[in-house]
Design a protein around this motif. Structure first.
Motif, PDB file in Angstrom:
ATOM      1  N   SER A 194     -50.429 -18.631  29.880  1.00 26.04           N
ATOM      2  CA  SER A 194     -48.995 -18.871  29.914  1.00 26.04           C
ATOM      3  C   SER A 194     -49.078 -16.979  29.827  1.00 26.04           C
ATOM      4  O   SER A 194     -48.030 -16.859  29.585  1.00 26.04           O
ATOM      5  N   LEU A 195     -49.641 -16.057  28.248  1.00 23.67           N
ATOM      6  CA  LEU A 195     -49.300 -15.270  27.860  1.00 23.67           C
ATOM      7  C   LEU A 195     -50.323 -14.005  28.622  1.00 23.67           C
ATOM      8  O   LEU A 195     -50.748 -13.513  27.981  1.00 23.67           O
ATOM      9  N   TYR A 196     -51.389 -15.152  29.391  1.00 23.47           N
ATOM     10  CA  TYR A 196     -52.773 -14.322  29.988  1.00 23.47           C
ATOM     11  C   TYR A 196     -51.736 -13.329  30.962  1.00 23.47           C
ATOM     12  O   TYR A 196     -51.787 -13.707  32.549  1.00 23.47           O
ATOM     13  N   ALA A 197     -51.425 -11.844  31.330  1.00 24.60           N
ATOM     14  CA  ALA A 197     -50.977 -11.089  32.063  1.00 24.60           C
ATOM     15  C   ALA A 197     -51.702 -10.220  31.662  1.00 24.60           C
ATOM     16  O   ALA A 197     -51.976  -9.349  30.991  1.00 24.60           O
ATOM     17  N   HIS A 198     -51.457  -8.962  32.671  1.00 25.20           N
ATOM     18  CA  HIS A 198     -51.398  -7.157  32.092  1.00 25.20           C
ATOM     19  C   HIS A 198     -50.057  -7.012  31.893  1.00 25.20           C
ATOM     20  O   HIS A 198     -49.273  -7.717  31.791  1.00 25.20           O
ATOM     21  N   PRO A 199     -50.579  -6.389  30.940  1.00 22.68           N
ATOM     22  CA  PRO A 199     -49.409  -5.247  30.089  1.00 22.68           C
ATOM     23  C   PRO A 199     -47.975  -5.340  30.461  1.00 22.68           C
ATOM     24  O   PRO A 199     -47.056  -5.241  29.848  1.00 22.68           O
ATOM     25  N   LEU A 230     -38.736 -21.675  21.106  1.00 21.54           N
ATOM     26  CA  LEU A 230     -38.764 -22.820  22.200  1.00 21.54           C
ATOM     27  C   LEU A 230     -39.912 -22.121  23.804  1.00 21.54           C
ATOM     28  O   LEU A 230     -39.870 -22.687  23.902  1.00 21.54           O
ATOM     29  N   ALA A 231     -39.205 -20.495  23.954  1.00 17.12           N
ATOM     30  CA  ALA A 231     -39.687 -20.461  24.979  1.00 17.12           C
ATOM     31  C   ALA A 231     -40.520 -20.430  25.447  1.00 17.12           C
ATOM     32  O   ALA A 231     -41.778 -20.652  26.096  1.00 17.12           O
ATOM     33  N   LEU A 232     -41.534 -19.776  23.678  1.00 16.81           N
ATOM     34  CA  LEU A 232     -43.506 -19.748  24.387  1.00 16.81           C
ATOM     35  C   LEU A 232     -43.858 -21.638  24.252  1.00 16.81           C
ATOM     36  O   LEU A 232     -44.816 -21.360  25.211  1.00 16.81           O
ATOM     37  N   ILE A 233     -43.314 -22.480  23.389  1.00 15.20           N
ATOM     38  CA  ILE A 233     -44.078 -23.552  23.663  1.00 15.20           C
ATOM     39  C   ILE A 233     -42.932 -24.430  25.315  1.00 15.20           C
ATOM     40  O   ILE A 233     -44.078 -24.802  25.646  1.00 15.20           O
ATOM     41  N   THR A 234     -42.093 -24.287  25.493  1.00 14.53           N
ATOM     42  CA  THR A 234     -41.702 -24.088  27.127  1.00 14.53           C
ATOM     43  C   THR A 234     -42.545 -23.778  27.783  1.00 14.53           C
ATOM     44  O   THR A 234     -43.113 -24.303  28.985  1.00 14.53           O
ATOM     45  N   THR A 235     -43.117 -22.075  28.352  1.00 12.11           N
ATOM     46  CA  THR A 235     -44.208 -21.339  28.933  1.00 12.11           C
ATOM     47  C   THR A 235     -45.287 -22.564  29.221  1.00 12.11           C
ATOM     48  O   THR A 235     -45.970 -22.964  29.780  1.00 12.11           O
ATOM     49  N   THR A 236     -45.645 -22.748  27.782  1.00 11.18           N
ATOM     50  CA  THR A 236     -46.974 -23.718  27.604  1.00 11.18           C
ATOM     51  C   THR A 236     -46.823 -24.552  28.125  1.00 11.18           C
ATOM     52  O   THR A 236     -47.430 -25.226  28.707  1.00 11.18           O
ATOM     53  N   ILE A 237     -45.774 -26.087  28.534  1.00 17.27           N
ATOM     54  CA  ILE A 237     -45.898 -27.134  28.521  1.00 17.27           C
ATOM     55  C   ILE A 237     -46.220 -26.435  30.484  1.00 17.27           C
ATOM     56  O   ILE A 237     -46.164 -27.456  31.070  1.00 17.27           O
ATOM     57  N   SER A 238     -45.449 -25.613  30.777  1.00 20.88           N
ATOM     58  CA  SER A 238     -45.284 -25.291  32.135  1.00 20.88           C
ATOM     59  C   SER A 238     -47.151 -25.026  32.670  1.00 20.88           C
ATOM     60  O   SER A 238     -46.846 -25.411  33.675  1.00 20.88           O
ATOM     61  N   HIS A 239     -47.393 -24.886  31.779  1.00 21.23           N
ATOM     62  CA  HIS A 239     -48.600 -24.382  32.330  1.00 21.23           C
ATOM     63  C   HIS A 239     -49.838 -24.726  32.199  1.00 21.23           C
ATOM     64  O   HIS A 239     -50.817 -25.012  32.510  1.00 21.23           O
ATOM     65  N   CYS A 240     -49.441 -26.182  31.237  1.00 20.39           N
ATOM     66  CA  CYS A 240     -50.673 -27.169  30.856  1.00 20.39           C
ATOM     67  C   CYS A 240     -51.619 -27.665  31.795  1.00 20.39           C
ATOM     68  O   CYS A 240     -52.305 -28.213  31.138  1.00 20.39           O
ATOM     69  N   GLY A 241     -50.523 -28.152  32.400  1.00 20.03           N
ATOM     70  CA  GLY A 241     -51.685 -28.611  33.657  1.00 20.03           C
ATOM     71  C   GLY A 241     -51.962 -30.056  33.176  1.00 20.03           C
ATOM     72  O   GLY A 241     -52.390 -31.610  33.834  1.00 20.03           O
ATOM     73  N   TYR A 242     -50.785 -30.359  32.481  1.00 17.71           N
ATOM     74  CA  TYR A 242     -51.172 -32.244  31.989  1.00 17.71           C
ATOM     75  C   TYR A 242     -49.397 -32.985  31.858  1.00 17.71           C
ATOM     76  O   TYR A 242     -48.655 -31.670  31.113  1.00 17.71           O
ATOM     77  N   HIS A 243     -49.108 -33.591  32.866  1.00 14.45           N
ATOM     78  CA  HIS A 243     -47.669 -34.087  32.862  1.00 14.45           C
ATOM     79  C   HIS A 243     -47.816 -35.633  32.154  1.00 14.45           C
ATOM     80  O   HIS A 243     -47.803 -36.405  32.305  1.00 14.45           O
ATOM     81  N   LEU A 244     -47.130 -34.674  31.178  1.00 13.07           N
ATOM     82  CA  LEU A 244     -47.784 -36.320  29.809  1.00 13.07           C
ATOM     83  C   LEU A 244     -46.246 -36.912  29.053  1.00 13.07           C
ATOM     84  O   LEU A 244     -45.180 -36.316  30.253  1.00 13.07           O
ATOM     85  N   PRO A 245     -46.342 -37.878  28.911  1.00 10.64           N
ATOM     86  CA  PRO A 245     -45.162 -38.600  28.886  1.00 10.64           C
ATOM     87  C   PRO A 245     -44.241 -37.801  27.916  1.00 10.64           C
ATOM     88  O   PRO A 245     -44.200 -36.942  26.759  1.00 10.64           O
ATOM     89  N   PHE A 246     -42.644 -38.198  28.097  1.00  9.41           N
ATOM     90  CA  PHE A 246     -41.339 -37.405  27.532  1.00  9.41           C
ATOM     91  C   PHE A 246     -41.594 -35.937  26.636  1.00  9.41           C
ATOM     92  O   PHE A 246     -40.829 -35.584  26.010  1.00  9.41           O
ATOM     93  N   LEU A 247     -42.169 -35.457  27.759  1.00 15.11           N
ATOM     94  CA  LEU A 247     -42.368 -33.576  28.374  1.00 15.11           C
ATOM     95  C   LEU A 247     -41.653 -33.468  29.485  1.00 15.11           C
ATOM     96  O   LEU A 247     -41.815 -33.865  29.783  1.00 15.11           O
ATOM     97  N   PRO A 248     -40.916 -31.971  29.495  1.00 15.12           N
ATOM     98  CA  PRO A 248     -40.630 -31.299  30.246  1.00 15.12           C
ATOM     99  C   PRO A 248     -41.392 -31.455  31.486  1.00 15.12           C
ATOM    100  O   PRO A 248     -42.791 -31.510  31.487  1.00 15.12           O
TER     101      PRO A 248
END
Length: 310
Positions: A194-199, A230-248
């Motif tokens: 999620s934070l792997y990006a060009h500077p 919250l922003a870091l946890i949310t973007t981690t969930i968006s990139h995590c690759g797993y559609h886990l129960p009870f999470l966005p």
């Protein structure tokens, strides 16, 4: 029409009643614990008296980073080992990153650490005097509960607008090849990238959308710390690759990494307005883009159609 109006009206009333009930209970908790947190905050201010900028750096960068790596540490165990199975079975793109390429992963982690320590920290140090112009983030009084909720809503909308348009701009051929293509090396994303990006992208599309809201609102450090976490946890969930129960649901952004030209935003509001989610809405991924309230993976209950064979 009457039946529809009755159903919608009843639903709206129930939603308002539920929301009022939740905020009332949270406000009571906030008020009851307020003296405790205020005392702890004043103790911190006394400890860092004359060096409030250090307290600001700890709250704005180190606390969110600790939560980021704690959460991603758990996900990396699954990414690298495929275990435990009760988590890996929720993988969105089945057959990919099983396990993740270790060389590619190590390179990505080095980039993420570089962005966090050599980009994020210096930029936030530069922004500290700007924040103080609107209101000292280390002022003595903590924000009220309702003010924090208002800030959170404003931060979320600001991030949606700024991330959507900066992200679309990075997909312009002029910027994509030299800047944004780095992030899209992962067509099947994992949480840590999620934070792997060009500077340049890290500043323009990761940091600024999250920081402009607190700057405009003149936010307290406590609000900034919670929001960044919250922003870091949310973007981690968006990139995590797993559609886990009870999470966005991460289906929206996972589809963006798969196809590149759909689903640019965070909430999806601007994608809907600009029509950049029309293809996504015709897929099974869109049907799976819901909050999973059970334990059966959506890839099993709503599977992709079988691939056509020649």
């Amino acid at each position: 029409m009457r039946r529809t109006a009755f159903i919608l009206g009843s639903g709206l009333l129930l939603l308002v009643a539920f929301w009022n009930s939740v905020t009332w209970h949270l406000q009571r908790f906030w008020g009851a614990s307020g003296y405790f947190w205020q005392a702890q905050w004043e103790r911190l201010l006394s400890t860092f008296e004359g060096k409030e900028w250090i307290l600001y750096i700890i709250g704005a960068t180190q606390v969110p980073s600790l939560l980021f790596w704690s959460f991603n540490g758990l996900l990396l165990v699954v990414d690298t080992t495929g275990k435990p199975n009760f988590i890996s079975r929720y993988r969105i793109q089945v057959g990919k990153n099983e396990p993740v390429d270790p060389v590619k992963l190590h390179q990505s982690i080095r980039t993420v650490l570089f962005n966090q320590h050599f980009i994020t920290c210096p930029v936030l140090v530069v922004l500290y005097p700007i924040l103080r112009l609107w209101g000292d983030p280390c002022r003595r009084e903590l924000p009220t509960f309702h003010w924090f909720l208002l800030e959170l809503a404003f931060f979320t909308l600001t991030e949606e607008v700024m991330f959507y348009y900066s992200h679309r701009l990075l997909h312009h051929p002029t910027f994509y090849k030299k800047i944004h293509k780095k992030h899209h090396e992962w067509t099947a994303p994992i949480g840590v990238i999620s934070l792997y990006a060009h500077p340049i992208e890290h500043v323009a599309s990761n940091m600024l959308p999250a920081m402009v809201g607190p700057i405009i609102m003149g936010s307290h450090l406590s609000s900034i710390t919670v929001w960044h976490s919250l922003a870091l946890i949310t973007t981690t969930i968006s990139h995590c690759g797993y559609h886990l129960p009870f999470l966005p649901s991460p289906e929206f952004h996972d589809y963006h990494h798969l196809k590149f030209n759909q689903c640019y935003g965070v909430l999806g509001v601007l994608d809907h307005l600009h029509g950049t989610d029309t293809v996504f809405k015709q897929t099974k991924a869109y049907e799976r883009h819901i909050l999973l309230l059970g334990f059966t993976p959506l890839s099993e209950s709503i599977p992709d159609p079988p691939k056509k064979t020649e």
